[in-house]
Design an enzyme around this catalytic site. Structure first.
Site, PDB file in Angstrom:
ATOM      1  NE  ARG A 162      80.195  57.940  78.080  1.00 27.82           N
ATOM      2  CZ  ARG A 162      78.718  59.060  77.460  1.00 27.82           C
ATOM      3  NH1 ARG A 162      77.926  59.167  78.411  1.00 27.82           N
ATOM      4  NH2 ARG A 162      79.134  59.871  75.968  1.00 27.82           N
ATOM      5  CD  GLU A 163      82.884  57.460  75.836  1.00 29.60           C
ATOM      6  OE1 GLU A 163      83.999  57.080  74.944  1.00 29.60           O
ATOM      7  OE2 GLU A 163      82.158  57.997  76.380  1.00 29.60           O
ATOM      8  CG  ASP A 188      82.639  63.597  69.461  1.00 31.01           C
ATOM      9  OD1 ASP A 188      82.669  62.259  68.664  1.00 31.01           O
ATOM     10  OD2 ASP A 188      81.864  63.461  70.677  1.00 31.01           O
ATOM     11  CD1 TRP A 234      83.692  59.369  65.748  1.00 31.37           C
ATOM     12  CD2 TRP A 234      82.144  59.134  64.930  1.00 31.37           C
ATOM     13  NE1 TRP A 234      82.700  59.354  66.356  1.00 31.37           N
ATOM     14  CE2 TRP A 234      82.198  58.954  65.685  1.00 31.37           C
ATOM     15  CE3 TRP A 234      80.812  58.684  63.400  1.00 31.37           C
ATOM     16  CZ2 TRP A 234      80.491  59.140  66.116  1.00 31.37           C
ATOM     17  CZ3 TRP A 234      80.064  59.090  63.509  1.00 31.37           C
ATOM     18  CH2 TRP A 234      79.517  59.080  65.267  1.00 31.37           C
ATOM     19  CD  GLU A 242      76.973  61.148  74.802  1.00 29.67           C
ATOM     20  OE1 GLU A 242      76.561  61.393  76.420  1.00 29.67           O
ATOM     21  OE2 GLU A 242      77.442  60.312  74.449  1.00 29.67           O
ATOM     22  CG  HIS A 281      79.493  64.919  73.918  1.00 26.78           C
ATOM     23  ND1 HIS A 281      79.571  64.341  75.227  1.00 26.78           N
ATOM     24  CD2 HIS A 281      79.283  64.219  73.089  1.00 26.78           C
ATOM     25  CE1 HIS A 281      79.724  63.054  74.866  1.00 26.78           C
ATOM     26  NE2 HIS A 281      79.429  62.889  73.562  1.00 26.78           N
TER      27      HIS A 281
END
Ligand code: BGC
Length: 853
Positions: free
Chosen positions: A447-448, A455, A522, A747, A765
């Protein structure tokens, strides 16, 4: 005693480096208790010695930085290391490396396509213009002794010389912060050239540079593909010659009609290359060019299709049995004009039908020219286990192979236990790790495909027990600091791209911030990633290199806390030490807190503790880093800051017997970050256990807290509960995924319901795969007590449901192995390290060697 596993910059014999090298090696010996007492390194370029350390009395055998005479551009060096051990043995081994451009200026000019295309911003996905081939004819005048080509592009290219590829790398130049760090590649092309006429081709697809999603928002980029190359020829008669891009190239379009990293590629086998056009010389400077610092993305495995079938909807489905990142390779034999569509997807609907929850189509289209051919797209990659095939009346599994692409890294671990489900969990983690390391650490290959900082921050310890991540993550951290803003803010992804810059601006505004603001857990990757790299390998070079980036990130946390007032009207003297404003993802994906797409309100709840706790964590770690580096002033300053932050957290959150949250994660972080006041430990521990019990014995933690959950349970004396959670098979749990047939890590915990219905989620993920680190430390029992496993405590937890377990771990010192069956333990301790073994109620202090207890 033998010296082995020589690495330069943690790579094997790298060709084309432009950094100061660091050297590493291992020693092995059949004799127990072997320690290195001294080493001597010499580096030579032909007959000249450029560095001789002399005899250095030292146990160091990794990250020994070169400090000889300045290295020269484009030169092959050999280095040798002679080691002596404490038993009087010596051994020598040698390895090589080759420099790329160090100080030499490029003579090549950037040349750009003149084939008009609309501005990239106006493209829709999958409607991009065709790939552009740049061609150059040149003569080789004498027999060649050696030839090196240095090349790069805007877009991603495939290089051929006289129709031959010099290697099997893909998608060069890989993903990086192009405006600051555009990688150029070094090729040994001696074998592809011939005396006389030669042709060089660089076929350029859109790649990350032109992809509408991955182009950065706030920087100006070029609109047309361009290439730069410089070929250095050394003839056997000692003459040299340079051939370089100089405007005499031509460009044209061919069968790749469009290529998109997310949407896929359209290949028209009927299309021949158009009439050539001239190229245009453009001045793009050379300041951002960096020799590629990591091994290139390449195919590492082929997975044959296991079955093909027709779904209830009548679709032809090919199943490879395993989620991979890469591409499908298909044998095609169809009438001219047949359009064959290959749609890649990760999981099926409960009844085996096509299911694609991704925003990306992952669709390759091949138009047949009637010839029997094998097709594999050139300029895209997908995350998939299945493909839906249309345009063919039937399919045979023998015609389909999945080609696994990744940045290859040295494998550092194996795991095998008496329980097949735990083994499968480990396998799934390995797959997600491999599938998400396509030049940068990504969230998912579907998807990304984005370099989410959170992550990888979560996953670094687990990554190191499976692969040597040093060169890969060092390179990524340089991108991180290149992407860091002037105010120290580290964005949510590195590289930072169009999509995420927009998202950051929108969420930040929604949460009262201005511009791009830092995100707890993050942005903290700036500190946590280098710190965990150091812990795994003893690498102080990365701490030194990343120090100013870490520091400016921590200064930004401190300034935000000081300048912005949080909710609740807290007294200024406390509030100024709490990072409690702005947008945060919070824990992210807590099972009990369902989030609708685009709705970030639900993240507010956990952000209340996640932000101040992670703010403290980063500043505290920075003080530890300064301590390791001997930066006394910084250590004292940040330790004092951290102490004030901790005090403020305790006064605001921890005055009662409960935290102001009913989420497990708050308690988990409080313990993990050592924030709990001594007199609150018991009630908090009791509350955490109570929350788990009230949740039916199931975890309810998200991305940022799951990595600490099992450790915290061990710390509060409830290892039994940690073990229960590991073995849990109800949802949410790790083994639930395994029981549901997962072949990589999901995920979200609820990615698939019990009846097999998939949710809108990624199925590949690595974040929740963080548990692999815990399994290595607690189940296999390998716990480093000194960074880099210089000393290890080996204390397997046999109160699991296993009857045997075998784990190997290739540390910087060599292989550490633990194998236990019943009450018998066999271990291998690498040379130059020591271990404490806790087994059957006894304690043994041992040196290197093989042992059985
Ligand atoms: C990604 C994550 C990422 C997150 C940010 C998601 O869409 O797939 O893994 O960290 O956004 O919260």
């Amino acid at each position: 005693m033998r010296v082995e596993r020589l690495r330069t910059l943690h790579r094997i014999e790298p060709v084309g480096i432009d950094q100061v090298p660091e050297f590493s090696w291992c020693i092995s010996s059949p004799e127990r208790d072997t320690l290195q007492t001294s080493y001597r390194i010499t580096v030579e370029d032909g007959d000249r010695t450029v560095w001789d350390t002399g005899l250095v009395a030292s146990e160091s055998q990794s990250f020994v930085e070169y400090s000889g005479s300045p290295l020269r551009s484009r030169t092959r060096y050999r280095w040798a290391v002679t080691v002596e051990d404490n038993h009087g043995n010596t051994d020598t081994a040698s390895a090589g490396f080759e420099t790329a451009f160090l100080d030499t200026a490029w003579t090549a000019r950037w040349v750009e396509s003149t084939i008009p295309r609309p501005a990239a911003e106006s493209w829709g996905h999958g409607t991009q213009p065709p790939a552009v081939e740049f061609l150059r004819n040149f003569a080789v005048h004498h027999p060649i002794r050696s030839a090196r080509l240095y090349a790069t592009a805007l877009g991603v290219y495939r290089l051929t010389l006289n129709g031959l590829r010099p290697d099997d790398r893909e998608l060069a130049p890989e993903f990086s912060v192009y405006r600051r760090r555009l990688y150029y590649q070094t090729y040994d092309v001696t074998a592809q050239l011939r005396e006389g006429a030669n042709t060089l081709s660089m076929y350029v697809g859109d790649g990350w540079y032109f992809c509408p999603v991955t182009r950065p928002l706030s920087y100006e980029l070029r609109e047309l593909p361009a290439v730069l190359f410089q070929l250095e020829l050394e003839y056997e008669n000692n003459l040299t010659e340079t051939v370089f891009s100089d405007g005499s190239e031509i460009c044209r379009t061919g069968p790749v009609r469009s290529s998109d990293l997310y949407w896929g590629e359209r290949f028209d086998a009927r299309a021949s290359f158009d009439d050539p056009r001239p190229v245009k010389i453009v001045d793009l400077g050379y300041g951002n060019l960096v020799a590629q610092p990591i091994d290139p993305v390449r195919p590492v495995a082929l997975v044959p299709a296991v079955v093909t079938y027709t779904s209830p909807e009548g679709d032809l489905i090919v199943d490879f049995g395993q989620i991979v990142a890469g591409r499908s390779r298909v044998k095609i034999d169809a009438p001219p004009g047949t359009e064959i569509t290959l749609e890649h997807f990760e999981v099926t609907t409960a009844d085996g039908g096509y299911f694609n929850s991704m925003i990306a189509g992952q669709k390759d289209v091949y138009v047949s020219d009637g010839a029997r051919r094998e097709y594999e797209p050139l300029f895209t990659f997908h995350g998939f286990r299945y493909i839906r095939v249309s345009g063919l009346p039937s399919v045979s599994k023998d015609d389909f192979t999945a080609v696994v692409l990744t940045t290859p890294k040295e494998c550092t671990g194996t795991f095998e236990s008496s329980d097949p489900r735990l083994n499968r969990l480990h396998e799934n983690i390995l797959w997600s790790q491999r599938n998400n390391m396509m030049s940068i650490p990504t969230d998912c290959p579907t998807r990304e495909k984005a370099g989410f900082t959170g992550d990888i921050q979560i996953y670094v310890p687990a990554a190191f027990v499976n692969e040597d991540m040093t060169s890969f993550l060092s390179a990524w951290l340089r991108n991180l600091s290149a992407e860091q803003r002037a105010d120290g803010v580290v964005p949510m992804t590195v590289p930072f791209t169009n999509l995420y810059e927009r998202l950051s601006l929108r969420t930040s505004e929604q949460f009262g911030g201005e511009g791009v603001t830092g995100i707890a857990g993050w942005s903290d990757a700036a500190v946590i990633v280098p710190w965990e790299m150091y812990r795994a390998t003893g690498n102080t070079l990365v701490l030194r290199e990343a120090f100013s980036s870490m520091k400016s990130w921590c200064d930004s946390i401190i300034a935000t806390a000081r300048n912005r007032r949080g909710p609740g009207g807290l007294p200024e003297e406390l509030d100024r030490y709490l990072w409690n404003t702005g947008f945060h993802f919070g824990e992210w994906l807590i099972p009990s807190r369902k989030q609708e797409e685009g709705d970030f309100e639900v993240t507010r709840e956990s952000s209340a503790y996640v932000a101040p706790f992670f703010g403290y964590r980063s500043v505290r770690l920075l003080a530890d880093v300064a301590d390791v580096l001997g930066r006394v002033d910084d250590r004292d300053f940040y330790a004092a800051q951290a102490a004030r932050m901790k005090d403020a957290i305790q006064q605001v959150f921890m005055t009662g017997d409960e935290l102001p949250t009913e989420l497990m994660g708050g308690y988990v972080l409080a313990f993990a970050f050592d924030l709990v006041p001594a007199d609150r430990r018991d009630p908090y521990a009791a509350k955490l256990v109570q929350l788990i019990e009230e949740n039916g014995g199931l975890l309810d933690t998200g991305f940022l807290t799951t990595p600490y959950l099992l450790d915290v349970l061990v710390e509060i004396g409830r290892a039994d509960l940690a073990v229960e959670l590991l073995w849990e098979t109800r949802q949410p749990s790790w083994l639930y995924q395994v029981d549901m047939g997962a072949t990589a890590i999901w995920e979200s915990w609820d990615a698939m319901s019990l009846d097999g219905t998939p949710a809108i989620s990624s199925f590949d993920h690595y974040a929740f795969g963080c548990v692999d680190d815990w399994i290595c430390r607690e189940v296999a029992g390998i716990q480093a007590t000194i960074a880099g496993y210089k000393h290890t405590v080996i204390a397997p937890r046999t109160d699991t449901r296993l009857t045997s377990c075998a784990r190997t771990l290739l540390t910087e010192f060599g292989e550490l192995a633990v194998r236990w069956t019943g009450d018998r333990l066999e271990i291998t301790v690498p040379c130059n390290t020591t271990a404490t073994v806790l087994w059957n109620g006894q304690r043994h202090e041992i040196g290197s060697g093989r042992y059985s207890f």
